[in-house]
Motif scaffolding. Sequence first.
Motif, PDB file in Angstrom:
ATOM      1  N   MET A 112       3.965  30.688  -0.580  1.00 52.68           N
ATOM      2  CA  MET A 112       5.409  30.890  -0.523  1.00 52.68           C
ATOM      3  C   MET A 112       6.053  30.355  -1.790  1.00 52.68           C
ATOM      4  SD  MET A 112       5.989  29.652   3.441  1.00 52.68           S
ATOM      5  CE  MET A 112       7.441  30.640   3.777  1.00 52.68           C
ATOM      6  N   ILE A 113       7.123  30.992  -2.221  1.00 58.05           N
ATOM      7  CA  ILE A 113       7.953  30.523  -3.332  1.00 58.05           C
ATOM      8  C   ILE A 113       9.367  30.343  -2.808  1.00 58.05           C
ATOM      9  CG2 ILE A 113       8.904  31.046  -5.609  1.00 58.05           C
ATOM     10  CD1 ILE A 113       6.433  32.612  -6.262  1.00 58.05           C
ATOM     11  N   ASP A 114       9.846  29.108  -2.829  1.00 54.30           N
ATOM     12  CA  ASP A 114      11.188  28.784  -2.331  1.00 54.30           C
ATOM     13  C   ASP A 114      11.416  29.332  -0.921  1.00 54.30           C
ATOM     14  OD1 ASP A 114      11.850  27.459  -4.704  1.00 54.30           O
ATOM     15  OD2 ASP A 114      12.561  29.294  -5.653  1.00 54.30           O
ATOM     16  N   GLY A 115      10.402  29.214  -0.079  1.00 48.90           N
ATOM     17  CA  GLY A 115      10.524  29.643   1.308  1.00 48.90           C
ATOM     18  C   GLY A 115      10.244  31.109   1.559  1.00 48.90           C
ATOM     19  N   VAL A 116       9.955  31.894   0.505  1.00 49.06           N
ATOM     20  CA  VAL A 116       9.709  33.325   0.639  1.00 49.06           C
ATOM     21  C   VAL A 116       8.205  33.575   0.572  1.00 49.06           C
ATOM     22  CG1 VAL A 116      10.157  35.621  -0.298  1.00 49.06           C
ATOM     23  CG2 VAL A 116      11.909  33.833  -0.452  1.00 49.06           C
ATOM     24  N   GLN A 160       3.175  25.936  -0.768  1.00 46.74           N
ATOM     25  CA  GLN A 160       4.609  26.117  -0.996  1.00 46.74           C
ATOM     26  C   GLN A 160       4.930  25.763  -2.445  1.00 46.74           C
ATOM     27  OE1 GLN A 160       7.582  26.962   0.559  1.00 46.74           O
ATOM     28  NE2 GLN A 160       7.599  26.211   2.659  1.00 46.74           N
ATOM     29  N   ILE A 161       5.439  26.727  -3.201  1.00 42.94           N
ATOM     30  CA  ILE A 161       5.836  26.522  -4.600  1.00 42.94           C
ATOM     31  C   ILE A 161       7.358  26.489  -4.664  1.00 42.94           C
ATOM     32  CG2 ILE A 161       5.786  27.514  -6.922  1.00 42.94           C
ATOM     33  CD1 ILE A 161       3.088  28.750  -6.196  1.00 42.94           C
ATOM     34  N   PHE A 162       7.898  25.464  -5.315  1.00 42.53           N
ATOM     35  CA  PHE A 162       9.342  25.318  -5.431  1.00 42.53           C
ATOM     36  C   PHE A 162       9.748  25.406  -6.900  1.00 42.53           C
ATOM     37  CE2 PHE A 162       8.083  23.236  -1.542  1.00 42.53           C
ATOM     38  CZ  PHE A 162       9.061  23.592  -0.639  1.00 42.53           C
ATOM     39  N   THR A 163      10.674  26.327  -7.207  1.00 42.70           N
ATOM     40  CA  THR A 163      11.188  26.421  -8.569  1.00 42.70           C
ATOM     41  C   THR A 163      12.265  25.353  -8.773  1.00 42.70           C
ATOM     42  OG1 THR A 163      12.811  28.108  -7.904  1.00 42.70           O
ATOM     43  CG2 THR A 163      10.667  28.871  -8.713  1.00 42.70           C
ATOM     44  N   LYS A 164      12.691  25.199 -10.011  1.00 44.53           N
ATOM     45  CA  LYS A 164      13.610  24.108 -10.350  1.00 44.53           C
ATOM     46  C   LYS A 164      15.010  24.377  -9.814  1.00 44.53           C
ATOM     47  CE  LYS A 164      10.865  22.966 -14.404  1.00 44.53           C
ATOM     48  NZ  LYS A 164      10.768  22.906 -15.870  1.00 44.53           N
ATOM     49  N   LYS A 165      15.654  23.288  -9.372  1.00 48.78           N
ATOM     50  CA  LYS A 165      16.990  23.345  -8.802  1.00 48.78           C
ATOM     51  C   LYS A 165      17.911  22.435  -9.596  1.00 48.78           C
ATOM     52  CE  LYS A 165      19.465  22.399  -4.479  1.00 48.78           C
ATOM     53  NZ  LYS A 165      19.334  21.912  -3.079  1.00 48.78           N
ATOM     54  N   THR A 254      13.240  35.372  -8.824  1.00 45.88           N
ATOM     55  CA  THR A 254      12.112  35.142  -9.727  1.00 45.88           C
ATOM     56  C   THR A 254      11.462  36.481 -10.029  1.00 45.88           C
ATOM     57  OG1 THR A 254      11.651  32.961  -8.776  1.00 45.88           O
ATOM     58  CG2 THR A 254       9.893  33.986 -10.031  1.00 45.88           C
ATOM     59  N   GLN A 255      11.201  36.732 -11.305  1.00 46.19           N
ATOM     60  CA  GLN A 255      10.510  37.968 -11.680  1.00 46.19           C
ATOM     61  C   GLN A 255       9.436  37.672 -12.707  1.00 46.19           C
ATOM     62  OE1 GLN A 255      12.332  42.005 -12.170  1.00 46.19           O
ATOM     63  NE2 GLN A 255      11.857  41.691 -14.337  1.00 46.19           N
ATOM     64  N   SER A 256       8.290  38.297 -12.533  1.00 43.67           N
ATOM     65  CA  SER A 256       7.178  38.142 -13.462  1.00 43.67           C
ATOM     66  C   SER A 256       6.645  39.508 -13.845  1.00 43.67           C
ATOM     67  CB  SER A 256       6.059  37.307 -12.816  1.00 43.67           C
ATOM     68  OG  SER A 256       4.898  37.312 -13.631  1.00 43.67           O
ATOM     69  N   SER A 304      19.654  26.654   9.274  1.00 49.87           N
ATOM     70  CA  SER A 304      19.310  27.287   7.996  1.00 49.87           C
ATOM     71  C   SER A 304      19.085  28.773   8.217  1.00 49.87           C
ATOM     72  CB  SER A 304      18.038  26.672   7.391  1.00 49.87           C
ATOM     73  OG  SER A 304      18.150  25.285   7.242  1.00 49.87           O
ATOM     74  N   LEU A 305      19.576  29.572   7.262  1.00 56.52           N
ATOM     75  CA  LEU A 305      19.381  31.011   7.279  1.00 56.52           C
ATOM     76  C   LEU A 305      18.866  31.458   5.912  1.00 56.52           C
ATOM     77  CD1 LEU A 305      22.737  32.076   8.982  1.00 56.52           C
ATOM     78  CD2 LEU A 305      20.486  32.338  10.008  1.00 56.52           C
ATOM     79  N   GLN A 306      17.950  32.411   5.892  1.00 57.43           N
ATOM     80  CA  GLN A 306      17.458  32.959   4.628  1.00 57.43           C
ATOM     81  C   GLN A 306      17.141  34.441   4.805  1.00 57.43           C
ATOM     82  OE1 GLN A 306      13.484  31.919   2.973  1.00 57.43           O
ATOM     83  NE2 GLN A 306      14.582  31.353   1.112  1.00 57.43           N
ATOM     84  N   VAL A 307      17.607  35.229   3.840  1.00 55.76           N
ATOM     85  CA  VAL A 307      17.279  36.652   3.760  1.00 55.76           C
ATOM     86  C   VAL A 307      16.609  36.863   2.422  1.00 55.76           C
ATOM     87  CG1 VAL A 307      18.147  39.017   3.813  1.00 55.76           C
ATOM     88  CG2 VAL A 307      19.257  37.250   5.195  1.00 55.76           C
ATOM     89  N   ALA A 308      15.452  37.536   2.407  1.00 60.89           N
ATOM     90  CA  ALA A 308      14.694  37.629   1.154  1.00 60.89           C
ATOM     91  C   ALA A 308      13.915  38.931   1.088  1.00 60.89           C
ATOM     92  CB  ALA A 308      13.736  36.447   1.028  1.00 60.89           C
ATOM     93  N   ARG A 309      13.583  39.319  -0.141  1.00 62.49           N
ATOM     94  CA  ARG A 309      12.676  40.445  -0.390  1.00 62.49           C
ATOM     95  C   ARG A 309      11.679  40.039  -1.468  1.00 62.49           C
ATOM     96  NH1 ARG A 309      13.295  46.918  -1.291  1.00 62.49           N
ATOM     97  NH2 ARG A 309      13.147  46.768   0.980  1.00 62.49           N
ATOM     98  N   ASN A 310      10.402  40.324  -1.194  1.00 67.81           N
ATOM     99  CA  ASN A 310       9.333  40.137  -2.173  1.00 67.81           C
ATOM    100  C   ASN A 310       8.732  41.500  -2.491  1.00 67.81           C
ATOM    101  OD1 ASN A 310       5.910  39.580  -1.882  1.00 67.81           O
ATOM    102  ND2 ASN A 310       7.030  38.968  -3.699  1.00 67.81           N
ATOM    103  N   THR A 311       8.620  41.803  -3.786  1.00 65.76           N
ATOM    104  CA  THR A 311       8.035  43.067  -4.240  1.00 65.76           C
ATOM    105  C   THR A 311       6.839  42.782  -5.121  1.00 65.76           C
ATOM    106  OG1 THR A 311      10.158  44.214  -4.165  1.00 65.76           O
ATOM    107  CG2 THR A 311       8.440  45.201  -5.525  1.00 65.76           C
TER     108      THR A 311
END
Length: 632
Positions: A112-116, A160-165, A254-256, A304-311
Amino acid sequence: MKSPILRAVPRAVALSLLLPAAISPVFAQATNTATTALQPVIVVGTREAQPLKDSAADVVLIDADSLRDSGADSVEDVLRRYAGLQITRAGGPGQSSGYLLRGAGTSSTVVMIDGVRVGSATLGQAAFEAMSLGDIDHIEVLRGPASGLYGADAVGGVIQIFTKKGQGPLNITANVAVGDYRSREGNIGISGAQGGFDYAASLGRETSRGVSAVRPNDQYGNYNPDDDGFRRTVATARLGFTPVQGHRIGISATQSKLNNQYDSSEYLAPDYLPDNTPDFRNHLKTRQISADYRGVVNTLWTTSLQVARNTDDSRSGGTELARFKTDRDQFTWQNALQLAPGQQLVLGYERVGETVQADGYGDVPKRTNNGYFAGYTGGFGPASLEASLRSDDNSAYGTHTTGGLGVSYALSSTLKLRALAGTSFRAPTFNDLYYPYYGVRTIKPEQGRSVELGLNWQSGSSQASATVYRNKVRNLIGYDPDSTGTTCPDGYGGCANNTSRALLKGVSLLGGHRFGDLSLHATVDFLDARDSLSGARLARRAAHQESVSADYSPGVWSVGATLTDVGARPDTTEPLGGYALLDLRASWRFLPQWRLETKLLNAADRDVQPVRDYQGLGRQFWVGLRYDMKGF
């Protein structure tokens, strides 16, 4: 005859006595700062913030300082050093990577990245080769089954990977470096918070000429003497707004983009003879976009609520490119209820929808999963309890209920005993279900039952832990070579099938200690992973893997070394020998915000075969410059 695990116990005990070294690299960093009173906090163990020392699970926290100072060449290498993951990579950095956590296959670990939740739904794995260390704040690794909280695929564990905040005043960071094999990298980032807003953004670029990914005289004739390098560009952005205290709204992206060369062969008309001469490339684009809200409704309830898309979009091949694109839409609603001091109940709902666009697949149905989960944590004097229960209803493979129970007991102020048991399952990937002339729509998910016993010790600047685990997996999904129409459909030359059972057992040791300006840490893992029916060792699992690091930092300069030892592994028709890698590093902080860095990877220039017929890089020297507006 004793099993490898029993034979490993004396060696494990000896190492634990010689190296009262680090459960978590963050500890060694924290003990050298003014914030020693702050205890490291994790969320992966219970899905809510929890002091690392209180976790009943086997959790490793890799903090920002460890990521920055490790000298590692990739996310995979960091996870191997600090969390004991075994890595299977089709060549050097930038090439496709697999990962084995506690012996479980690549598709059996949630990333997961930031919960996604991220990764390809066709392959069933995350692309670590498309990730950059420069964008990551910290990583949490839960080692052991966790389907009771995270659902499908958490057989080996959760990463779980967390990006900088952003926080505090404006900060600017940047680094550039050059290395052998025409390697280059650069990264720039900004972060901060002001007027209720917090922000962070980064942009990084890495390139390398590399070496031929495949070794000469490989079994399939894919070797091409050209160099197989890569180019990778990664961008991240996070923005949050806190209108009133205790309520935050955030968005992140996040895009790579990865362009890596590899060796292969194609079989084209009219003669369909193998041709290894084209320039084979993999063009991979990954993207994660999410919006989230977290609010403290009152002293008893946080929601807590989260809506996300991973492509995950891949185009790969030589003269003809094949495309595989998956989209994963995720909605999560989670509630933490404080029942009493030290007593917390977590209730949540998670919906995941997955779609695939893939050449040759035809009309593939979208699959959806509805998951309902509950978790409890409670302290009772020297004892604590953690429990989880989850039900997943998937449109492709039905309903599965999993759970876990963990207890810990403080034997003294420095020693804690842990015990956990749980169930887990791995979902079939889209390839397992639908890939032409391979997938079988009636395939069942894998199911696992696991138990583990652990001991944690902490005293001053020293920590150590030992964990013994046993995980039985049935309905193992694998390749069935049947071409007779008996177990595979008619006309198939082989197929995905529930063909076996596996037993994964082992011992994990972690530890660290600081002697003034000298800090040590180590991870030691022994693994016995076998097919329960035949008794054969599972492919590409090393019976042991160790990583030992030492760093000396008397002031403005520092030096360090890491030795990583990987044991022999079975791989297809022949075993692979073990290998050891020595990495050296040094830095000089010539101004408060500026630091000159060097590292020598694979200092002994060892010939490394990560998987059969593939090769890693030889000796590689790097030199770089790093800037941090706040200072180090």
